[in-house]
Design an enzyme around this catalytic site. Sequence first.
Site, mmCIF file in Angstrom:
data_model
loop_
_atom_site.group_PDB
_atom_site.id
_atom_site.type_symbol
_atom_site.label_atom_id
_atom_site.label_comp_id
_atom_site.label_asym_id
_atom_site.label_seq_id
_atom_site.Cartn_x
_atom_site.Cartn_y
_atom_site.Cartn_z
ATOM 1 N N SER A 20 -8.250 -4.787 8.928
ATOM 2 C CA SER A 20 -7.535 -5.885 8.275
ATOM 3 C C SER A 20 -8.025 -7.255 8.724
ATOM 4 O O SER A 20 -8.359 -7.463 9.895
ATOM 5 C CB SER A 20 -6.046 -5.766 8.624
ATOM 6 O OG SER A 20 -5.372 -6.965 8.324
ATOM 7 N N GLU A 73 -6.128 -9.530 9.301
ATOM 8 C CA GLU A 73 -5.165 -9.978 10.310
ATOM 9 C C GLU A 73 -5.796 -9.913 11.708
ATOM 10 O O GLU A 73 -5.351 -10.604 12.624
ATOM 11 C CB GLU A 73 -3.903 -9.104 10.212
ATOM 12 C CG GLU A 73 -2.768 -9.437 11.161
ATOM 13 C CD GLU A 73 -2.023 -10.739 10.874
ATOM 14 O OE1 GLU A 73 -2.158 -11.287 9.761
ATOM 15 O OE2 GLU A 73 -1.299 -11.210 11.778
ATOM 16 N N TYR A 130 0.770 -6.123 15.177
ATOM 17 C CA TYR A 130 0.055 -5.402 14.112
ATOM 18 C C TYR A 130 -1.451 -5.670 14.223
ATOM 19 O O TYR A 130 -2.266 -4.756 14.157
ATOM 20 C CB TYR A 130 0.587 -5.855 12.748
ATOM 21 C CG TYR A 130 -0.258 -5.422 11.569
ATOM 22 C CD1 TYR A 130 -0.123 -4.146 11.019
ATOM 23 C CD2 TYR A 130 -1.193 -6.290 10.990
ATOM 24 C CE1 TYR A 130 -0.906 -3.756 9.932
ATOM 25 C CE2 TYR A 130 -1.970 -5.909 9.914
ATOM 26 C CZ TYR A 130 -1.820 -4.641 9.392
ATOM 27 O OH TYR A 130 -2.595 -4.250 8.317
ATOM 28 N N PHE A 184 6.434 -8.393 1.214
ATOM 29 C CA PHE A 184 5.262 -9.265 1.342
ATOM 30 C C PHE A 184 5.443 -10.491 0.443
ATOM 31 O O PHE A 184 6.087 -10.418 -0.612
ATOM 32 C CB PHE A 184 3.989 -8.493 0.970
ATOM 33 C CG PHE A 184 3.763 -7.310 1.875
ATOM 34 C CD1 PHE A 184 3.148 -7.473 3.112
ATOM 35 C CD2 PHE A 184 4.194 -6.044 1.513
ATOM 36 C CE1 PHE A 184 2.968 -6.391 3.968
ATOM 37 C CE2 PHE A 184 4.016 -4.959 2.358
ATOM 38 C CZ PHE A 184 3.403 -5.127 3.588
HETATM 39 P P1 NAP Z 1 1.675 0.013 2.514
HETATM 40 O O1 NAP Z 1 1.982 -0.122 1.067
HETATM 41 O O2 NAP Z 1 2.611 -0.565 3.531
HETATM 42 O O3 NAP Z 1 1.494 1.574 2.828
HETATM 43 C C1 NAP Z 1 1.464 2.052 4.140
HETATM 44 C C2 NAP Z 1 1.472 3.563 4.088
HETATM 45 O O4 NAP Z 1 1.464 4.069 5.432
HETATM 46 C C3 NAP Z 1 2.711 4.163 3.407
HETATM 47 O O5 NAP Z 1 2.301 5.242 2.599
HETATM 48 C C4 NAP Z 1 3.538 4.664 4.587
HETATM 49 O O6 NAP Z 1 4.375 5.745 4.282
HETATM 50 C C5 NAP Z 1 2.410 5.134 5.506
HETATM 51 N N1 NAP Z 1 2.858 5.364 6.868
HETATM 52 C C6 NAP Z 1 3.694 4.586 7.610
HETATM 53 N N2 NAP Z 1 3.921 5.174 8.801
HETATM 54 C C7 NAP Z 1 3.225 6.346 8.817
HETATM 55 C C8 NAP Z 1 3.085 7.397 9.759
HETATM 56 N N3 NAP Z 1 3.707 7.375 10.944
HETATM 57 N N4 NAP Z 1 2.298 8.455 9.429
HETATM 58 C C9 NAP Z 1 1.674 8.494 8.227
HETATM 59 N N5 NAP Z 1 1.777 7.533 7.280
HETATM 60 C C10 NAP Z 1 2.546 6.470 7.581
HETATM 61 O O7 NAP Z 1 0.221 -0.589 2.831
HETATM 62 P P2 NAP Z 1 -0.976 -0.948 1.823
HETATM 63 O O8 NAP Z 1 -0.818 -2.342 1.402
HETATM 64 O O9 NAP Z 1 -1.130 0.140 0.845
HETATM 65 O O10 NAP Z 1 -2.201 -0.936 2.852
HETATM 66 C C11 NAP Z 1 -2.915 0.261 3.132
HETATM 67 C C12 NAP Z 1 -3.586 0.120 4.473
HETATM 68 O O11 NAP Z 1 -4.449 -1.015 4.468
HETATM 69 C C13 NAP Z 1 -2.658 -0.110 5.658
HETATM 70 O O12 NAP Z 1 -3.225 0.521 6.780
HETATM 71 C C14 NAP Z 1 -2.664 -1.612 5.855
HETATM 72 O O13 NAP Z 1 -2.349 -1.934 7.194
HETATM 73 C C15 NAP Z 1 -4.094 -1.915 5.513
HETATM 74 N N6 NAP Z 1 -4.371 -3.252 4.974
HETATM 75 C C16 NAP Z 1 -3.653 -3.725 3.913
HETATM 76 C C17 NAP Z 1 -3.970 -4.958 3.375
HETATM 77 C C18 NAP Z 1 -3.215 -5.521 2.195
HETATM 78 O O14 NAP Z 1 -3.335 -6.733 1.955
HETATM 79 N N7 NAP Z 1 -2.511 -4.706 1.434
HETATM 80 C C19 NAP Z 1 -5.013 -5.714 3.926
HETATM 81 C C20 NAP Z 1 -5.731 -5.176 4.990
HETATM 82 C C21 NAP Z 1 -5.419 -3.939 5.494
HETATM 83 P P3 NAP Z 1 5.923 5.535 3.832
HETATM 84 O O15 NAP Z 1 5.875 5.201 2.376
HETATM 85 O O16 NAP Z 1 6.536 6.848 4.116
HETATM 86 O O17 NAP Z 1 6.456 4.406 4.678
HETATM 87 O O1 G4F Z 2 2.544 -11.454 2.577
HETATM 88 P P1 G4F Z 2 2.548 -11.480 4.061
HETATM 89 O O2 G4F Z 2 3.685 -10.842 4.747
HETATM 90 O O3 G4F Z 2 1.137 -10.890 4.492
HETATM 91 P P2 G4F Z 2 0.282 -10.974 5.842
HETATM 92 O O4 G4F Z 2 1.135 -11.302 7.020
HETATM 93 O O5 G4F Z 2 -0.870 -11.874 5.585
HETATM 94 O O6 G4F Z 2 -0.201 -9.466 6.005
HETATM 95 C C1 G4F Z 2 -0.709 -8.724 4.916
HETATM 96 O O7 G4F Z 2 -2.097 -8.918 4.849
HETATM 97 C C2 G4F Z 2 -2.842 -8.423 5.980
HETATM 98 C C3 G4F Z 2 -4.308 -8.756 5.737
HETATM 99 O O8 G4F Z 2 -4.587 -10.030 6.247
HETATM 100 C C4 G4F Z 2 -2.596 -6.931 6.083
HETATM 101 F F1 G4F Z 2 -3.332 -6.423 7.095
HETATM 102 C C5 G4F Z 2 -1.117 -6.682 6.309
HETATM 103 O O9 G4F Z 2 -0.877 -5.270 6.357
HETATM 104 C C6 G4F Z 2 -0.342 -7.259 5.120
HETATM 105 O O10 G4F Z 2 -0.684 -6.514 3.970
HETATM 106 O O11 G4F Z 2 2.491 -13.009 4.576
HETATM 107 C C7 G4F Z 2 1.508 -13.904 4.109
HETATM 108 C C8 G4F Z 2 1.834 -15.308 4.597
HETATM 109 C C9 G4F Z 2 2.111 -15.429 6.101
HETATM 110 O O12 G4F Z 2 1.442 -16.560 6.584
HETATM 111 C C10 G4F Z 2 3.612 -15.641 6.176
HETATM 112 O O13 G4F Z 2 4.034 -16.404 7.305
HETATM 113 O O14 G4F Z 2 3.021 -15.733 3.932
HETATM 114 C C11 G4F Z 2 3.842 -16.420 4.895
HETATM 115 N N1 G4F Z 2 5.235 -16.379 4.441
HETATM 116 C C12 G4F Z 2 6.002 -17.489 4.208
HETATM 117 N N2 G4F Z 2 7.229 -17.117 3.854
HETATM 118 C C13 G4F Z 2 5.980 -15.292 4.234
HETATM 119 C C14 G4F Z 2 7.239 -15.760 3.860
HETATM 120 N N3 G4F Z 2 5.686 -13.981 4.313
HETATM 121 C C15 G4F Z 2 6.661 -13.097 4.004
HETATM 122 N N4 G4F Z 2 6.373 -11.768 4.056
HETATM 123 N N5 G4F Z 2 7.922 -13.495 3.647
HETATM 124 C C16 G4F Z 2 8.267 -14.820 3.550
HETATM 125 O O15 G4F Z 2 9.403 -15.172 3.243
#
Ligand code: NAP
Ligand code: G4F
Length: 327
Positions: free
Chosen positions: A127, A129, A151, A190
């Site tokens: 990520s 992050e 995280y 998010f």
């Molecule tokens: P997500 O919607 O939060 O999905 C996370 C998945 O992980 C869900 O299926 C969840 O299952 C599963 N999980 C949680 N705890 C677990 C455990 N103990 N054992 C097995 N599975 C478990 O995340 P996403 O946005 O699809 O992201 C997919 C991956 O990419 C994650 O690893 C995330 O950290 C990473 N990532 C995401 C982004 C982004 O912007 N979306 C960016 C960079 C990296 P449940 O439904 O049962 O909770």
């Molecule tokens: O949407 P966010 O919660 O995403 P964040 O923290 O960037 O993380 C996501 O992206 C990562 C990749 O860089 C993934 F690895 C991670 O698993 C996840 O998918 O927050 C985005 C931004 C932050 O700066 C936060 O402080 O939005 C700002 N924000 C402002 N108000 C808020 C809010 N975020 C959330 N969730 N809720 C608010 O009310």
Amino acid sequence: MPRALITGVTGQDGLYLSELLLSKGYEVYGLVRGQNNPKIELVRRTVPDVKILTGDLTDLSSLVRAFSVSQPDEVYNLGAISFVAYSWENASLTSDVTGKGVLNILEATRLYAGDDISKVRFYQASSSEMYGKVQDVPQKESTLLWPRSPYGVAKVFGHYMTINYRESYGLHASSGILFNHESPRRGPEFVTRKVTQAVARIKLGLQDSVTLGNLDAKRDWGFAGDYVDAMWRMLQQPEGDDYVVATGQTQSIERLLEVAFQAAGIEDWRAYVKQDPRFMRPAEVDLLIGDPTKAREVLGWEPKVSFEELITMMVESDLAEQKALAR
Ligand code: NAP
Ligand code: G4F
């Protein structure tokens, strides 16, 4: 028919990746955690051809069993506790799942491969992050990692452990350093989905305002459907490697609000937005912007959906969903 095992199949990326791999003729196995997980129904409805296995990233023997049943050629480790804000409140659990869980699945992969490490390829969902207090602008594969949340720290552990299995055992292991990617399937915790859902409800008269935290943060937001294609491309390369996957553009939360409200025909977003310190983080990642040059040149990958198209797609989907719920 190639076989793939996906952890995190119930999540946003798991669903898109399942659709992509099924369309390519894969036999897809999805790992689902917990007893009677309510999201199983979502997987059955969205991707009925996925074969569901139960298991948990914190339970090595359940992973070993999942490998034994699925006999995968490719493993995509998408499972994680992925909500950054939650990770301060549950730092130990986040470390166990998002960090040590990677070691567990790498070890299950190695045990499954036995004497022939080339029989399986591995993808780790790293990520942006991990860049945290960014040391380069834009961020690239070689940028020093400086995580700012539990995280982020857990993801750094998983990232380096993936590299270590590549270097120690010759495992075809790739780490995708994905920047934020969103879609109508994004969890409502998010910020993009929180905003698009609120905009839809405000437009329909179901809600007066939306309360957020820091409006100054900037993110490089792309469409999740585009990003899962990059994951697959990594595993088709001759060698495992690390890749930044990003759009190369960054937007503020204020710009997100502007685009989302405009998509619903509302010009003055400021009248509907409140701020509350409750949503501020103990340490913020101020600016993310990725350099996707390597992904473009090596993988032939490019994002197809622009930021404005993405947010408009999410607002339209939320309008339809909220209308249906209100009926
Ligand atoms: P997500 O919607 O939060 O999905 C996370 C998945 O992980 C869900 O299926 C969840 O299952 C599963 N999980 C949680 N705890 C677990 C455990 N103990 N054992 C097995 N599975 C478990 O995340 P996403 O946005 O699809 O992201 C997919 C991956 O990419 C994650 O690893 C995330 O950290 C990473 N990532 C995401 C982004 C982004 O912007 N979306 C960016 C960079 C990296 P449940 O439904 O049962 O909770
Ligand atoms: O949407 P966010 O919660 O995403 P964040 O923290 O960037 O993380 C996501 O992206 C990562 C990749 O860089 C993934 F690895 C991670 O698993 C996840 O998918 O927050 C985005 C931004 C932050 O700066 C936060 O402080 O939005 C700002 N924000 C402002 N108000 C808020 C809010 N975020 C959330 N969730 N809720 C608010 O009310």
